[in-house]
Design a protein around this motif. Structure first.
Motif, PDB file in Angstrom:
ATOM      1  N   ASP A   8       0.827  -1.205   0.000  1.00 10.44           N
ATOM      2  CA  ASP A   8       0.000   0.000   0.000  1.00 10.44           C
ATOM      3  C   ASP A   8       0.860   1.254   0.000  1.00 10.44           C
ATOM      4  OD1 ASP A   8      -2.309  -1.459  -0.050  1.00 10.44           O
ATOM      5  OD2 ASP A   8      -2.771  -1.209   2.078  1.00 10.44           O
ATOM      6  N   PHE A   9       1.944   1.244   0.754  1.00 10.30           N
ATOM      7  CA  PHE A   9       2.801   2.422   0.832  1.00 10.30           C
ATOM      8  C   PHE A   9       3.368   2.780  -0.541  1.00 10.30           C
ATOM      9  CE2 PHE A   9       6.961   4.431   1.354  1.00 10.30           C
ATOM     10  CZ  PHE A   9       6.611   5.526   2.118  1.00 10.30           C
ATOM     11  N   PHE A  10       3.966   1.799  -1.217  1.00 12.49           N
ATOM     12  CA  PHE A  10       4.583   2.100  -2.507  1.00 12.49           C
ATOM     13  C   PHE A  10       3.545   2.355  -3.601  1.00 12.49           C
ATOM     14  CE2 PHE A  10       8.189  -0.004  -0.353  1.00 12.49           C
ATOM     15  CZ  PHE A  10       9.065   1.063  -0.432  1.00 12.49           C
ATOM     16  N   SER A  11       2.362   1.743  -3.502  1.00 17.41           N
ATOM     17  CA  SER A  11       1.280   2.059  -4.444  1.00 17.41           C
ATOM     18  C   SER A  11       0.836   3.509  -4.265  1.00 17.41           C
ATOM     19  CB  SER A  11       0.087   1.139  -4.219  1.00 17.41           C
ATOM     20  OG  SER A  11       0.418  -0.185  -4.474  1.00 17.41           O
ATOM     21  N   GLY A  12       0.677   3.929  -3.018  1.00 16.01           N
ATOM     22  CA  GLY A  12       0.287   5.311  -2.743  1.00 16.01           C
ATOM     23  C   GLY A  12       1.314   6.310  -3.227  1.00 16.01           C
ATOM     24  N   VAL A  13       2.591   6.002  -3.025  1.00 13.03           N
ATOM     25  CA  VAL A  13       3.652   6.894  -3.510  1.00 13.03           C
ATOM     26  C   VAL A  13       3.613   6.983  -5.030  1.00 13.03           C
ATOM     27  CG1 VAL A  13       6.158   7.158  -3.715  1.00 13.03           C
ATOM     28  CG2 VAL A  13       5.147   6.593  -1.500  1.00 13.03           C
ATOM     29  N   MET A  14       3.394   5.843  -5.697  1.00 11.27           N
ATOM     30  CA  MET A  14       3.308   5.843  -7.155  1.00 11.27           C
ATOM     31  C   MET A  14       2.144   6.716  -7.626  1.00 11.27           C
ATOM     32  SD  MET A  14       2.541   2.688  -9.768  1.00 11.27           S
ATOM     33  CE  MET A  14       0.873   2.552  -9.135  1.00 11.27           C
ATOM     34  N   PHE A  15       0.965   6.582  -6.977  1.00 11.82           N
ATOM     35  CA  PHE A  15      -0.185   7.404  -7.341  1.00 11.82           C
ATOM     36  C   PHE A  15       0.111   8.886  -7.132  1.00 11.82           C
ATOM     37  CE2 PHE A  15      -3.473   3.849  -6.439  1.00 11.82           C
ATOM     38  CZ  PHE A  15      -3.282   3.348  -7.711  1.00 11.82           C
ATOM     39  N   MET A  16       0.766   9.223  -6.034  1.00 12.72           N
ATOM     40  CA  MET A  16       1.078  10.631  -5.761  1.00 12.72           C
ATOM     41  C   MET A  16       2.040  11.193  -6.805  1.00 12.72           C
ATOM     42  SD  MET A  16       1.124  10.844  -1.554  1.00 12.72           S
ATOM     43  CE  MET A  16       2.841  10.943  -1.514  1.00 12.72           C
ATOM     44  N   VAL A  17       3.047  10.416  -7.191  1.00 16.60           N
ATOM     45  CA  VAL A  17       4.015  10.893  -8.187  1.00 16.60           C
ATOM     46  C   VAL A  17       3.341  11.079  -9.542  1.00 16.60           C
ATOM     47  CG1 VAL A  17       6.074  10.222  -9.498  1.00 16.60           C
ATOM     48  CG2 VAL A  17       6.043   9.989  -7.019  1.00 16.60           C
ATOM     49  N   ILE A  18       2.577  10.088  -9.982  1.00 18.22           N
ATOM     50  CA  ILE A  18       1.905  10.190 -11.282  1.00 18.22           C
ATOM     51  C   ILE A  18       0.891  11.331 -11.275  1.00 18.22           C
ATOM     52  CG2 ILE A  18       0.344   9.013 -12.881  1.00 18.22           C
ATOM     53  CD1 ILE A  18       1.799   6.406 -12.140  1.00 18.22           C
ATOM     54  N   GLY A  19       0.114  11.452 -10.202  1.00 18.91           N
ATOM     55  CA  GLY A  19      -0.847  12.549 -10.099  1.00 18.91           C
ATOM     56  C   GLY A  19      -0.165  13.906 -10.110  1.00 18.91           C
ATOM     57  N   GLY A  20       0.948  14.012  -9.390  1.00 15.66           N
ATOM     58  CA  GLY A  20       1.688  15.273  -9.369  1.00 15.66           C
ATOM     59  C   GLY A  20       2.248  15.637 -10.742  1.00 15.66           C
ATOM     60  N   VAL A  21       2.773  14.642 -11.450  1.00 12.59           N
ATOM     61  CA  VAL A  21       3.315  14.903 -12.792  1.00 12.59           C
ATOM     62  C   VAL A  21       2.200  15.353 -13.734  1.00 12.59           C
ATOM     63  CG1 VAL A  21       4.341  13.778 -14.812  1.00 12.59           C
ATOM     64  CG2 VAL A  21       5.319  13.402 -12.553  1.00 12.59           C
ATOM     65  N   PHE A  22       1.037  14.699 -13.667  1.00 11.75           N
ATOM     66  CA  PHE A  22      -0.085  15.118 -14.506  1.00 11.75           C
ATOM     67  C   PHE A  22      -0.540  16.529 -14.154  1.00 11.75           C
ATOM     68  CE2 PHE A  22      -0.527  10.975 -16.242  1.00 11.75           C
ATOM     69  CZ  PHE A  22      -1.321  11.114 -17.349  1.00 11.75           C
ATOM     70  N   ALA A  23      -0.635  16.826 -12.870  1.00  7.92           N
ATOM     71  CA  ALA A  23      -1.091  18.153 -12.450  1.00  7.92           C
ATOM     72  C   ALA A  23      -0.109  19.227 -12.907  1.00  7.92           C
ATOM     73  CB  ALA A  23      -1.276  18.194 -10.935  1.00  7.92           C
ATOM     74  N   ILE A  24       1.174  18.976 -12.739  1.00  3.82           N
ATOM     75  CA  ILE A  24       2.190  19.957 -13.159  1.00  3.82           C
ATOM     76  C   ILE A  24       2.204  20.090 -14.680  1.00  3.82           C
ATOM     77  CG2 ILE A  24       4.667  20.389 -13.264  1.00  3.82           C
ATOM     78  CD1 ILE A  24       4.806  19.128 -10.416  1.00  3.82           C
ATOM     79  N   GLY A  25       2.113  18.953 -15.381  1.00  2.00           N
ATOM     80  CA  GLY A  25       2.109  18.995 -16.849  1.00  2.00           C
ATOM     81  C   GLY A  25       0.900  19.711 -17.422  1.00  2.00           C
ATOM     82  N   SER A  26      -0.218  19.650 -16.723  1.00  2.00           N
ATOM     83  CA  SER A  26      -1.434  20.297 -17.232  1.00  2.00           C
ATOM     84  C   SER A  26      -1.348  21.816 -17.174  1.00  2.00           C
ATOM     85  CB  SER A  26      -2.656  19.818 -16.452  1.00  2.00           C
ATOM     86  OG  SER A  26      -2.620  20.326 -15.136  1.00  2.00           O
ATOM     87  N   THR A  27      -0.422  22.355 -16.386  1.00  2.00           N
ATOM     88  CA  THR A  27      -0.299  23.808 -16.294  1.00  2.00           C
ATOM     89  C   THR A  27       0.285  24.421 -17.569  1.00  2.00           C
ATOM     90  OG1 THR A  27       1.848  23.639 -15.195  1.00  2.00           O
ATOM     91  CG2 THR A  27      -0.110  23.769 -13.786  1.00  2.00           C
ATOM     92  N   ASN A  28       0.767  23.578 -18.496  1.00  2.00           N
ATOM     93  CA  ASN A  28       1.244  24.079 -19.787  1.00  2.00           C
ATOM     94  C   ASN A  28       0.084  24.458 -20.698  1.00  2.00           C
ATOM     95  OD1 ASN A  28       3.951  23.709 -19.112  1.00  2.00           O
ATOM     96  ND2 ASN A  28       3.932  21.593 -19.845  1.00  2.00           N
ATOM     97  N   TYR A  29      -1.121  24.078 -20.314  1.00  2.00           N
ATOM     98  CA  TYR A  29      -2.315  24.380 -21.089  1.00  2.00           C
ATOM     99  C   TYR A  29      -3.173  25.387 -20.336  1.00  2.00           C
ATOM    100  CZ  TYR A  29      -0.958  20.087 -23.447  1.00  2.00           C
ATOM    101  OH  TYR A  29      -0.258  19.125 -24.121  1.00  2.00           O
TER     102      TYR A  29
END
Length: 162
Positions: A8-29
């Motif tokens: 659960d810990f590493f799954s949660g970290v993976m979700f947070m990293v992917i979500g953060g990358v998507f959120a940051i990447g979306s600011t280009n639009y």
């Protein structure tokens, strides 16, 4: 604070990293707002929700005790290889590979290849069942994307359709 469930810990970290990358990447639009959404609005919200979900999973992994400590199992290389290979094959067959002279094979052949190769990832492979599933997926995709949405996707290889 000790980790009580590694999985659960590493799954949660993976979700947070992917979500953060998507959120940051979306600011280009252009983001826009709730009433006038821009092209970056949905990826931003999805990234934030994914990161929040990951944070909740990490919190749970630190608080809730699991019987075996939620140990991470060995990698399942065979299913991973077949599923990733099936997706790669789908993309190559759908769009072709001009650098080596492979023409686009079209949506129907790409769906059949994807379904059959991905089915090999399981412990029980039956060609008949995989072909039946491929037929259902191909017909459904044709109806949804070609007939209803009227997308311009190559359905058959050029040497068949002309």
């Amino acid at each position: 604070m000790a980790i009580k469930s590694q999985a659960d810990f590493f799954s949660g970290v993976m979700f947070m990293v992917i979500g953060g990358v998507f959120a940051i990447g979306s600011t280009n639009y252009t983001i826009g707002d709730g009433a006038r959404m821009g092209p970056g609005y949905f990826p931003l919200m999805l990234g934030i929700l994914l990161a929040l979900l990951g944070a909740a999973i990490v919190f749970r992994s630190l608080v809730v005790e699991t019987p075996d400590g939620g140990r991470i199992a060995r990698w399942a290389w065979k299913p991973l290889g077949f599923v990733l290979g099936a997706n790669l094959l789908f993309g190559v067959l759908l769009g072709g590979l001009p650098s080596i002279g492979l023409p686009a094979m079209g949506m129907i052949i790409a769906i059949f290849a994807l379904t059959i190769v991905a089915s090999m990832a399981g412990s029980q492979f039956r060609l008949r069942d995989s072909v039946l599933l491929a037929v259902v997926l191909a017909v459904g995709s044709y109806v949804a994307f070609i007939l209803l949405l009227k997308l311009q996707i190559q359905v058959w290889p050029t040497f068949i359709s002309g």
